[in-house]
Design a protein around this motif. Sequence first.
Motif, PDB file in Angstrom:
ATOM      1  N   VAL A 170       0.789  -1.199  -0.035  1.00 43.15           N
ATOM      2  CA  VAL A 170      -0.129   0.063   0.038  1.00 43.15           C
ATOM      3  C   VAL A 170       0.973   1.244  -0.035  1.00 43.15           C
ATOM      4  N   VAL A 173       2.710   1.743  -3.462  1.00 43.53           N
ATOM      5  CA  VAL A 173       1.845   2.193  -4.457  1.00 43.53           C
ATOM      6  C   VAL A 173       1.342   3.547  -4.190  1.00 43.53           C
TER       7      VAL A 173
ATOM      8  N   PHE B   6      -2.901   4.267 -11.536  1.00 46.84           N
ATOM      9  CA  PHE B   6      -2.188   3.998 -10.225  1.00 46.84           C
ATOM     10  C   PHE B   6      -3.133   4.152  -9.036  1.00 46.84           C
ATOM     11  N   GLY B   7      -3.852   5.263  -9.038  1.00 40.41           N
ATOM     12  CA  GLY B   7      -4.728   5.383  -7.893  1.00 40.41           C
ATOM     13  C   GLY B   7      -5.819   4.459  -7.602  1.00 40.41           C
ATOM     14  N   LEU B   9      -5.169   1.194  -8.327  1.00 42.90           N
ATOM     15  CA  LEU B   9      -4.568   0.181  -7.914  1.00 42.90           C
ATOM     16  C   LEU B   9      -4.268   0.463  -6.104  1.00 42.90           C
ATOM     17  N   ALA B  10      -3.904   1.670  -6.121  1.00 43.73           N
ATOM     18  CA  ALA B  10      -3.561   2.090  -4.808  1.00 43.73           C
ATOM     19  C   ALA B  10      -4.763   1.917  -3.776  1.00 43.73           C
ATOM     20  N   SER B  12      -7.365  -0.380  -4.366  1.00 42.90           N
ATOM     21  CA  SER B  12      -7.339  -1.730  -4.401  1.00 42.90           C
ATOM     22  C   SER B  12      -6.584  -2.445  -3.377  1.00 42.90           C
ATOM     23  N   ALA B  13      -5.266  -1.876  -3.429  1.00 42.57           N
ATOM     24  CA  ALA B  13      -4.342  -2.456  -2.160  1.00 42.57           C
ATOM     25  C   ALA B  13      -4.743  -2.099  -0.717  1.00 42.57           C
ATOM     26  N   PHE B  14      -5.223  -0.682  -0.625  1.00 43.94           N
ATOM     27  CA  PHE B  14      -5.561  -0.265   0.640  1.00 43.94           C
ATOM     28  C   PHE B  14      -6.870  -0.912   1.195  1.00 43.94           C
TER      29      PHE B  14
END
Lengths: 201, 53
Positions: A170, A173, B6-7, B9-10, B12-14
Amino acid sequence: MSQPIVTPELARALNFVGMMAMVGVLIGAIIIQFYYRELPCTLCLLQRLAMVGVAVGAAMNLMLGPDARNYGVCLVSAVFGMAISLRQSMLHINPFFDKSTGLPTMESTANMPFGESILGLNMYVWGVVIFGTVMLAVAIAQLFHGQFEPSKKEPKWLSQLATIGVGSLVVVVALQTVLTFLECGPGDCPNNGGWDWWILR
Amino acid sequence: MMTLAFGLLALSAFFLWYRKASWGWSLVLAALIIGIVIFVQDVDFSTNLGIQL
């Protein structure tokens, strides 16, 4: 009943290793970007995008348990990244076409490599190696179906590993998103490298 | 466009990290579709594709 070779726990641990490998490559790319003061081009950023996609797929396996859909996310991202890497390698591998004019030339300097080389290979050639490795690893991983069986209670160490690993993803990214905005803004990204930040224009 | 990809994906990861959200894969696919659009826009088909590929 015999124990499967790859248990859900082992598969999750292996996905942690794969995810951290992608995170390591992304951190390395960001360090190189600042060390050589060279902004990534559009194709370079698209390769980073694909690497993040692979890492998120592995993170989903790590957090939610191994699943064919999560491996699919890794594979689709790797295929996309491979297409970009091959395209960029092709652009630089043939010195007999002048990149600026598109016309044939015998000047070997007409189409110089983009960016610094790492261990003898340029970043986009490393991209071909990395995405090829991911495809192979995902294909091999899916041969072991014991990992898809329901697992017992989640071990505490695995839960902590997942929280720390995905937390680092996190952060990386989010950092990459901020850097991309500072470089490109809301529009197109520069294609010629250099140190031409959108925010400083 | 690139920042948006990229936002996503960020995000999604968060949400995967914060809520164990299982729908993050759809954000990854959305980011990849944006990536494909950027890629297609970047290729100058009239001069590059025929000669260099």
